[in-house]
Design a protein around this motif. Structure first.
Motif, PDB file in Angstrom:
ATOM      1  N   SER A  96       0.853  -1.187   0.000  1.00 62.81           N
ATOM      2  CA  SER A  96       0.000   0.000   0.000  1.00 62.81           C
ATOM      3  C   SER A  96       0.889   1.237   0.000  1.00 62.81           C
ATOM      4  O   SER A  96       1.933   1.248   0.643  1.00 62.81           O
ATOM      5  CB  SER A  96      -0.923   0.012   1.229  1.00 62.81           C
ATOM      6  OG  SER A  96      -0.168   0.003   2.427  1.00 62.81           O
ATOM      7  N   HIS A 104      -5.693  -6.890   4.360  1.00 62.79           N
ATOM      8  CA  HIS A 104      -4.457  -6.517   5.058  1.00 62.79           C
ATOM      9  C   HIS A 104      -3.973  -5.134   4.608  1.00 62.79           C
ATOM     10  O   HIS A 104      -3.681  -4.265   5.442  1.00 62.79           O
ATOM     11  CB  HIS A 104      -3.387  -7.582   4.770  1.00 62.79           C
ATOM     12  CG  HIS A 104      -2.040  -7.293   5.356  1.00 62.79           C
ATOM     13  ND1 HIS A 104      -1.516  -8.005   6.413  1.00 62.79           N
ATOM     14  CD2 HIS A 104      -1.093  -6.366   5.039  1.00 62.79           C
ATOM     15  CE1 HIS A 104      -0.315  -7.527   6.702  1.00 62.79           C
ATOM     16  NE2 HIS A 104      -0.040  -6.532   5.886  1.00 62.79           N
ATOM     17  N   GLU A 105      -3.888  -4.931   3.296  1.00 62.69           N
ATOM     18  CA  GLU A 105      -3.396  -3.651   2.789  1.00 62.69           C
ATOM     19  C   GLU A 105      -4.386  -2.522   3.065  1.00 62.69           C
ATOM     20  O   GLU A 105      -3.987  -1.380   3.343  1.00 62.69           O
ATOM     21  CB  GLU A 105      -3.107  -3.753   1.288  1.00 62.69           C
ATOM     22  CG  GLU A 105      -2.053  -4.787   0.910  1.00 62.69           C
ATOM     23  CD  GLU A 105      -0.732  -4.596   1.639  1.00 62.69           C
ATOM     24  OE1 GLU A 105      -0.402  -3.446   2.006  1.00 62.69           O
ATOM     25  OE2 GLU A 105      -0.026  -5.596   1.848  1.00 62.69           O
ATOM     26  N   HIS A 131      -3.816  -1.300   6.491  1.00 63.62           N
ATOM     27  CA  HIS A 131      -2.693  -0.358   6.523  1.00 63.62           C
ATOM     28  C   HIS A 131      -3.168   1.041   6.132  1.00 63.62           C
ATOM     29  O   HIS A 131      -2.787   2.037   6.763  1.00 63.62           O
ATOM     30  CB  HIS A 131      -1.606  -0.805   5.541  1.00 63.62           C
ATOM     31  CG  HIS A 131      -0.657  -1.835   6.080  1.00 63.62           C
ATOM     32  ND1 HIS A 131      -0.045  -1.715   7.307  1.00 63.62           N
ATOM     33  CD2 HIS A 131      -0.208  -3.004   5.538  1.00 63.62           C
ATOM     34  CE1 HIS A 131       0.747  -2.758   7.500  1.00 63.62           C
ATOM     35  NE2 HIS A 131       0.652  -3.560   6.455  1.00 63.62           N
ATOM     36  N   HIS A 179      -2.581   3.197   9.385  1.00 64.52           N
ATOM     37  CA  HIS A 179      -1.161   3.555   9.442  1.00 64.52           C
ATOM     38  C   HIS A 179      -0.805   4.698   8.502  1.00 64.52           C
ATOM     39  O   HIS A 179       0.068   4.584   7.652  1.00 64.52           O
ATOM     40  CB  HIS A 179      -0.314   2.312   9.140  1.00 64.52           C
ATOM     41  CG  HIS A 179      -0.668   1.154  10.004  1.00 64.52           C
ATOM     42  ND1 HIS A 179      -0.835  -0.133   9.531  1.00 64.52           N
ATOM     43  CD2 HIS A 179      -0.922   1.099  11.337  1.00 64.52           C
ATOM     44  CE1 HIS A 179      -1.156  -0.932  10.539  1.00 64.52           C
ATOM     45  NE2 HIS A 179      -1.222  -0.211  11.632  1.00 64.52           N
ATOM     46  N   ARG A 214       1.572   6.353  11.767  1.00 63.63           N
ATOM     47  CA  ARG A 214       2.616   5.578  11.097  1.00 63.63           C
ATOM     48  C   ARG A 214       3.981   5.912  11.688  1.00 63.63           C
ATOM     49  O   ARG A 214       4.810   5.028  11.910  1.00 63.63           O
ATOM     50  CB  ARG A 214       2.618   5.852   9.589  1.00 63.63           C
ATOM     51  CG  ARG A 214       3.707   5.075   8.861  1.00 63.63           C
ATOM     52  CD  ARG A 214       3.635   5.235   7.365  1.00 63.63           C
ATOM     53  NE  ARG A 214       4.705   4.462   6.720  1.00 63.63           N
ATOM     54  CZ  ARG A 214       4.649   3.165   6.474  1.00 63.63           C
ATOM     55  NH1 ARG A 214       3.569   2.476   6.815  1.00 63.63           N
ATOM     56  NH2 ARG A 214       5.649   2.545   5.896  1.00 63.63           N
ATOM     57  N   LYS A 264       7.253  -1.207  12.648  1.00 69.24           N
ATOM     58  CA  LYS A 264       6.798  -2.112  11.590  1.00 69.24           C
ATOM     59  C   LYS A 264       6.147  -3.346  12.214  1.00 69.24           C
ATOM     60  O   LYS A 264       5.162  -3.870  11.689  1.00 69.24           O
ATOM     61  CB  LYS A 264       7.968  -2.524  10.699  1.00 69.24           C
ATOM     62  CG  LYS A 264       7.541  -3.336   9.473  1.00 69.24           C
ATOM     63  CD  LYS A 264       8.709  -3.589   8.546  1.00 69.24           C
ATOM     64  CE  LYS A 264       8.278  -4.346   7.296  1.00 69.24           C
ATOM     65  NZ  LYS A 264       7.349  -3.582   6.462  1.00 69.24           N
ATOM     66  N   ARG A 289       2.619  -2.388  13.105  1.00 74.12           N
ATOM     67  CA  ARG A 289       1.792  -2.178  11.913  1.00 74.12           C
ATOM     68  C   ARG A 289       1.439  -3.502  11.233  1.00 74.12           C
ATOM     69  O   ARG A 289       0.292  -3.715  10.828  1.00 74.12           O
ATOM     70  CB  ARG A 289       2.507  -1.237  10.933  1.00 74.12           C
ATOM     71  CG  ARG A 289       2.687   0.182  11.464  1.00 74.12           C
ATOM     72  CD  ARG A 289       3.096   1.142  10.359  1.00 74.12           C
ATOM     73  NE  ARG A 289       4.397   0.822   9.788  1.00 74.12           N
ATOM     74  CZ  ARG A 289       5.551   1.294  10.229  1.00 74.12           C
ATOM     75  NH1 ARG A 289       5.576   2.088  11.305  1.00 74.12           N
ATOM     76  NH2 ARG A 289       6.689   0.986   9.637  1.00 74.12           N
ATOM     77  N   GLU A 290       2.417  -4.389  11.101  1.00 71.87           N
ATOM     78  CA  GLU A 290       2.144  -5.665  10.438  1.00 71.87           C
ATOM     79  C   GLU A 290       1.245  -6.559  11.295  1.00 71.87           C
ATOM     80  O   GLU A 290       0.400  -7.280  10.764  1.00 71.87           O
ATOM     81  CB  GLU A 290       3.460  -6.383  10.111  1.00 71.87           C
ATOM     82  CG  GLU A 290       4.313  -5.676   9.072  1.00 71.87           C
ATOM     83  CD  GLU A 290       3.577  -5.448   7.762  1.00 71.87           C
ATOM     84  OE1 GLU A 290       2.738  -6.286   7.384  1.00 71.87           O
ATOM     85  OE2 GLU A 290       3.838  -4.418   7.104  1.00 71.87           O
ATOM     86  N   ALA A 347      -2.380  -5.064  10.890  1.00 72.64           N
ATOM     87  CA  ALA A 347      -2.959  -5.289   9.565  1.00 72.64           C
ATOM     88  C   ALA A 347      -3.305  -6.757   9.353  1.00 72.64           C
ATOM     89  O   ALA A 347      -4.380  -7.086   8.845  1.00 72.64           O
ATOM     90  CB  ALA A 347      -1.995  -4.807   8.486  1.00 72.64           C
TER      91      ALA A 347
END
Length: 296
Positions: free
Chosen positions: A174, A196-197, A200, A204, A209, A214, A217-218, A221
């Protein structure tokens, strides 16, 4: 949407969240453990060598030397393949010269580094035993209808959706208002990656963000993707737990973001629910009589 339907979605979201938390508390799965062990055998290359690899073979993914492929992975370089040249450091020693005097043999020799060319090979240049692959645990199910609705929801949210090419290393990326998916995945996998994207995109951006790692964030998502797909009745096969574990996420991190994850997943489930409610599945989401086409 009726109150009963909203309640059904809320129950499904809570159940899917608990399932993911429990899976993460159990620790790394055998698939993830084998994958991480295998990936740990691949050497990390310097910036210069990474650029050399890219210039000679832009599509190269995992690379290793001839003997490493054979002894560590049980794979052989295919006949006729040309290696990718990189520069390997060599530590050498040299004793100091004397000016007419004998230098003690106990004197510490000077060490210096030189470089020599060596050759490595990309995974696609080899054949033999398969490498452990997290793709062995993937989302499964008939997702044509839900994927069509999710695509429409993404567009309605002002996000551009595109399909990249088969050389993409990631299944999806994304870019702030733009999502690019790798073609060739099954509809269920595509739905999971798209959710998932999209998560984000929603969670995020801007300051958040900047203020999250990371890993966070991961985890967030992928948790949203798991909750949505599980609530819709798809078999996730531990894929989300493995993905989160790959980024060293855990149950405690998930719990810290649980409210935000559930809110985002619920928003998606409500948005892609069929308002006609002619026939519903366990998550209260209607299944049309025939699947709608989706580009891949």
């Amino acid at each position: 949407m009726t109150t009963e339907k909203k309640s059904t979605i809320a129950e499904a979201v809570a159940a899917a969240s608990e399932q993911l938390v429990a899976a993460l508390r159990e620790g790394k799965t055998e698939v993830l453990t084998r994958y991480l062990e295998a990936m740990g055998r691949f050497q990390k290359y310097s910036f210069t060598n990474s650029m050399l690899i890219y210039c000679q073979n832009p599509d190269a993914t995992r690379v290793a030397g001839f003997h490493t492929w054979k002894t560590a992975f049980g794979r052989n370089v295919k006949k006729g393949e040309h290696g990718i040249m990189i520069m390997a450091p060599m530590v050498r020693t040299k004793r100091a010269k004397s000016e007419g005097n004998v230098v003690s043999i106990d004197a510490e020799p000077a060490k210096f580094i030189t470089f020599r060319p060596v050759y490595v090979f990309s995974e696609d240049q080899t054949e033999g035993d398969p490498l452990p692959d997290l793709r062995s645990s993937r989302v499964e199910g008939d997702a044509a209808v839900h994927l069509e609705r999710m695509v429409k929801h993404v567009a309605a949210s002002g996000i551009t959706l595109e399909y990249g090419d088969s050389t993409m290393q990631a299944d999806g990326v994304s870019h702030g208002g733009r999502i690019v998916l790798k073609p060739g995945m099954t509809e269920a996998e595509t739905l999971s990656v798209l959710v998932h994207e999209y998560a984000h995109e929603q969670l995020h951006k801007g300051d958040r963000r900047k203020n999250t790692t990371k890993k966070v964030r991961e985890t967030e998502a992928e948790a949203v993707a798991h909750v949505v797909c599980s609530s819709l009745g798809f078999a996730t096969n531990g894929s989300s737990a493995d993905y989160i574990g790959l980024y060293e996420g855990d149950a405690d991190l998930l719990m810290a973001s649980l409210s935000l994850i559930q809110k985002t997943a619920t928003e998606i489930l409500v948005a892609i629910a069929d308002p006609t409610e002619q026939e519903t599945n366990h998550a209260g989401l209607q299944e049309p009589a025939a699947p709608l086409p989706i580009a891949a």
